[in-house]
Design an enzyme around this catalytic site. Structure first.
Site, PDB file in Angstrom:
ATOM      1  N   SER A 217       0.767  -1.129   0.012  1.00 30.06           N
ATOM      2  CA  SER A 217      -0.002  -0.043  -0.241  1.00 30.06           C
ATOM      3  C   SER A 217       0.848   1.321   0.014  1.00 30.06           C
ATOM      4  O   SER A 217       1.721   1.377   0.856  1.00 30.06           O
ATOM      5  CB  SER A 217      -0.873   0.003   1.273  1.00 30.06           C
ATOM      6  OG  SER A 217      -1.762   0.954   1.341  1.00 30.06           O
ATOM      7  N   GLY A 219      -0.405   4.390  -0.273  1.00 35.85           N
ATOM      8  CA  GLY A 219      -1.079   5.719   0.112  1.00 35.85           C
ATOM      9  C   GLY A 219      -1.834   6.261  -0.951  1.00 35.85           C
ATOM     10  O   GLY A 219      -2.504   5.368  -1.908  1.00 35.85           O
ATOM     11  N   GLY A 222      -1.541   4.534  -4.382  1.00 41.03           N
ATOM     12  CA  GLY A 222      -2.251   3.223  -4.773  1.00 41.03           C
ATOM     13  C   GLY A 222      -1.418   2.047  -4.304  1.00 41.03           C
ATOM     14  O   GLY A 222      -1.019   2.005  -3.195  1.00 41.03           O
ATOM     15  N   GLY A 248      -6.544   1.273   4.307  1.00 43.73           N
ATOM     16  CA  GLY A 248      -5.815  -0.121   4.451  1.00 43.73           C
ATOM     17  C   GLY A 248      -6.651  -1.134   4.447  1.00 43.73           C
ATOM     18  O   GLY A 248      -6.407  -2.237   3.661  1.00 43.73           O
ATOM     19  N   ASP A 249      -7.682  -0.965   5.337  1.00 43.94           N
ATOM     20  CA  ASP A 249      -8.375  -2.125   5.643  1.00 43.94           C
ATOM     21  C   ASP A 249      -9.388  -2.359   4.691  1.00 43.94           C
ATOM     22  O   ASP A 249      -9.600  -3.520   4.393  1.00 43.94           O
ATOM     23  CB  ASP A 249      -9.163  -1.885   7.172  1.00 43.94           C
ATOM     24  CG  ASP A 249      -8.197  -1.610   8.175  1.00 43.94           C
ATOM     25  OD1 ASP A 249      -7.071  -2.070   8.329  1.00 43.94           O
ATOM     26  OD2 ASP A 249      -8.525  -0.817   9.160  1.00 43.94           O
TER      27      ASP A 249
END
Length: 309
Positions: A217, A219, A222, A248-249
């Site tokens: 990830s 941020g 992408g 992120g989840d």
């Protein structure tokens, strides 16, 4: 059924203030409480996408009872949390409405006894036969062995269940060695694991350490994925400002949703990026703006190449 594991569940409390200033009193304009912890957030997003989800982990004390009461109100989510004598932790997010920035305060979590850890492992093994995929998410509470995720990965793999690991630090280092199907570190977690701050090099190194696929990830930039099938970069079509807590989840939920739907890797990544961006516009973690998700899904850019057969 998708099984999500949150060993360090939480009651997520979100405060909204006009402007957050150090050393000052603040008038809170809005307060929300939600069942939280990374795997719980993943479960809520998956349920909103129409998947059947079971949540396991620990819950205890008055805070744990609130978490379970609120979970019971989430359609599509089954509560299989294991009781413990300590009190479930709280997390506090303070959203600055002027800037959109979020300040996060996370309690460490309750002490887990050896007997409680054994009870969880038994419950986890009993849930696996009904699962189509497993997500192991978040930090380890005090008392849980640092190699806990490695053991849970091996148990899932021995049952033939694909497993995604989303954690950090030594728990991630040991967990990767157990060969999870997917890991999803952010840039800082990836650098800590590999010692490299160059995303592609670090992602490739993480995969050599044992993961079947590494989805990093990055941020607002992408996701970067290195898998057995190839490597791809997925980027959102536009920058989205808001509350990034839980983004992120939601990416994890998108990856799992695409996995159980047997989508190609580019389609999985597009779903994950669109969900992550749509979560930034939601007021709290574990939710996403559906209109934004549907609008972005077809506009996520995915570049890369499949591996040679």
């Amino acid at each position: 059924m998708i099984l999500t594991v949150t060993l360090n569940t939480a009651l997520d409390i979100t405060y909204r203030v006009g402007s957050l200033r150090p050393h000052a009193s603040h008038r809170v304009s809005e307060v929300t409480e939600r069942p939280g912890g990374k795997g719980v957030n993943v479960a809520r997003v998956l349920a909103a996408l129409g998947h059947e989800v079971t949540v396991t982990g620990f819950a205890g004390g008055a805070t744990g009872r609130v978490v379970q009461e609120k979970l019971a109100a989430v359609p599509g989510v089954v509560d299989a949390l294991v009781p413990l004598s300590g009190a479930t932790r709280r997390t506090v997010a303070v959203v600055d409405e002027r800037t959109g920035d979020t300040t996060q305060l996370n309690e460490p979590g309750p002490m887990v006894t050896p007997a409680e850890w054994s009870a969880f492992q038994e419950a986890y093994a009993d849930l696996l036969p009904a699962a189509t995929a497993v997500a192991l998410c978040g930090s380890l509470p005090p008392g849980v062995p640092v190699g806990a995720y490695a053991g849970l990965v091996r148990t899932a793999r021995s049952a033939g269940i694909p497993v995604l690991l989303d954690t950090s630090g030594e728990a991630l280092r040991r967990g990767v060695a157990a060969r999870p199907d997917i890991i999803k570190p952010n840039a800082d977690e990836l650098a800590e694991l590999t010692g490299s701050h160059e995303p592609l090099r670090a992602t490739q190194d993480a995969r050599r350490r044992g993961a079947g696929a590494v989805v990093a990830s990055l941020g607002p930039e992408g996701l970067l994925a290195v898998t057995r099938e190839g490597r791809w970069r997925a980027t959102p079509p536009t920058s989205v400002r808001g509350n990034p807590t839980g983004a992120g989840d939601s990416a994890v939920a998108g990856l799992l949703s695409g996995l159980v739907a047997h989508l190609t890797w580019p389609d999985r990544l597009a779903r994950a990026v669109a969900l992550s961006a749509a979560t930034v516009l939601a007021p709290v973690a574990g939710e996403f703006d559906r209109a934004t998700y549907e609008e972005l899904l077809g506009r996520v850019t995915v570049t890369g190449e499949a591996s040679a057969a």
